[in-house]
Write an enzyme that holds these catalytic residues in place. Sequence first.
Site, PDB file in Angstrom:
ATOM      1  N   LEU A 143       1.122  -1.213  -0.156  1.00 29.00           N
ATOM      2  CA  LEU A 143      -0.458   0.007  -0.457  1.00 29.00           C
ATOM      3  C   LEU A 143       0.453   0.881   0.427  1.00 29.00           C
ATOM      4  O   LEU A 143       1.960   1.241   0.374  1.00 29.00           O
ATOM      5  CB  LEU A 143      -1.158  -0.199   1.352  1.00 29.00           C
ATOM      6  CG  LEU A 143      -2.212  -0.835   1.010  1.00 29.00           C
ATOM      7  CD1 LEU A 143      -2.855  -0.985   2.461  1.00 29.00           C
ATOM      8  CD2 LEU A 143      -2.842  -0.941   0.341  1.00 29.00           C
ATOM      9  N   ASP A 144       0.507   2.050  -0.463  1.00 27.68           N
ATOM     10  CA  ASP A 144       1.204   3.342  -0.966  1.00 27.68           C
ATOM     11  C   ASP A 144       1.631   4.423   0.932  1.00 27.68           C
ATOM     12  O   ASP A 144       0.411   3.767   1.472  1.00 27.68           O
ATOM     13  CB  ASP A 144       0.404   4.507  -1.446  1.00 27.68           C
ATOM     14  CG  ASP A 144       0.443   4.380  -3.150  1.00 27.68           C
ATOM     15  OD1 ASP A 144       0.982   3.418  -3.612  1.00 27.68           O
ATOM     16  OD2 ASP A 144      -0.755   4.748  -3.850  1.00 27.68           O
ATOM     17  N   LYS A 145       2.678   4.852   0.806  1.00 24.74           N
ATOM     18  CA  LYS A 145       2.728   5.491   2.641  1.00 24.74           C
ATOM     19  C   LYS A 145       1.000   5.940   2.872  1.00 24.74           C
ATOM     20  O   LYS A 145       0.397   5.745   4.131  1.00 24.74           O
ATOM     21  CB  LYS A 145       3.782   6.614   1.879  1.00 24.74           C
ATOM     22  CG  LYS A 145       3.687   7.201   2.918  1.00 24.74           C
ATOM     23  CD  LYS A 145       5.037   7.859   3.080  1.00 24.74           C
ATOM     24  CE  LYS A 145       4.711   9.313   4.945  1.00 24.74           C
ATOM     25  NZ  LYS A 145       5.957  10.496   4.048  1.00 24.74           N
TER      26      LYS A 145
END
Length: 331
Positions: A143-145
């Site tokens: 998942l993106d930050k």
Amino acid sequence: MTNRSRQPAEVHLFRVDEDPDDRLDAYLADRLRLSRSRVAELVGSGLVQLNGSPTRKSQRLRAGDQVEVTVPAPPPTAVIPEAIPIEVVYEDEHLAVVDKAAGLVVHPAVGHRSGTLVNALLHRLGGLSSVGEPDRPGIVHRLDKDTSGLMVVARTDETHRELTRAIGRREIRRVYLAAAWGHVQEDEFDVDQPIARDPKQRQRMAVVSTGRPSLTHFRRLERWRAADLLAVRLHTGRTHQIRVHLRSLGHPVVGDPIYAPRWQKGLLGAGGRWADEFDRRAGRLFLHAARLAFLHPATGEEMSFTSPLPEPLQGAVEWARGTGADSGGAV
């Protein structure tokens, strides 16, 4: 301190059954769950053979081709366990499911050598699979930050491989909740557009004709004054896929600092004032991995998990509903 010992090299054999017209590096990156730069290193080191001969990373594949890849054992990783609070919603000896908070980087990389989810998982679980790159133990998908929500991580190598195959066969169901600026044209639709590094801005991704195949399914749940709430299902897992596909439609994700900086400022009148307030209340990228479902690789059991919208996103939704919204159904 390390979390894995030296293991033997792995040899992978692939026979291309159909004519994919894929580059060799893209084909192997998908199947081995390695970055294309790592595949390029293997090719450059003579560890990849096409039909029994050395090859180039840009070689186009055809039906009937045979590819042999030798992946050296990764060196022991120096990722250090850290006592970082995380929410583990399920764990057994094979895998764990985590509800990741927004702002938490998934694995160490340049600029984030510590304080990541992997550091936290090593402290919490004691060990992760060794498949893949040394700084990404256990990471099957990312998942993106700034994206929150559910992730499955592998604790054993065999579990890692089985989950990777399941992702490749589109057998793992991943559903996100996203708020998108403006209003999409249809209540339910697919975006099937290839994604690659943006040739003009290399720090971001874009729809590029020569990119990797990327398929996303969208369904509108609610229509607000200047934004829609969408249920989003990933069929492939490219970097920033949801964000790029929505940006390509002209309806970027609310609060996206890369693909929609201050997008709402272009709205006029009451719509613009509404958007400013909604953006302020959301306070972050409005993207949340809300549902994860898969067959357990070891037991065959159907595993299904849901994660409610966290604050401040839920508060922004309640405010938007109070200003008038049409419900379109459940996730």
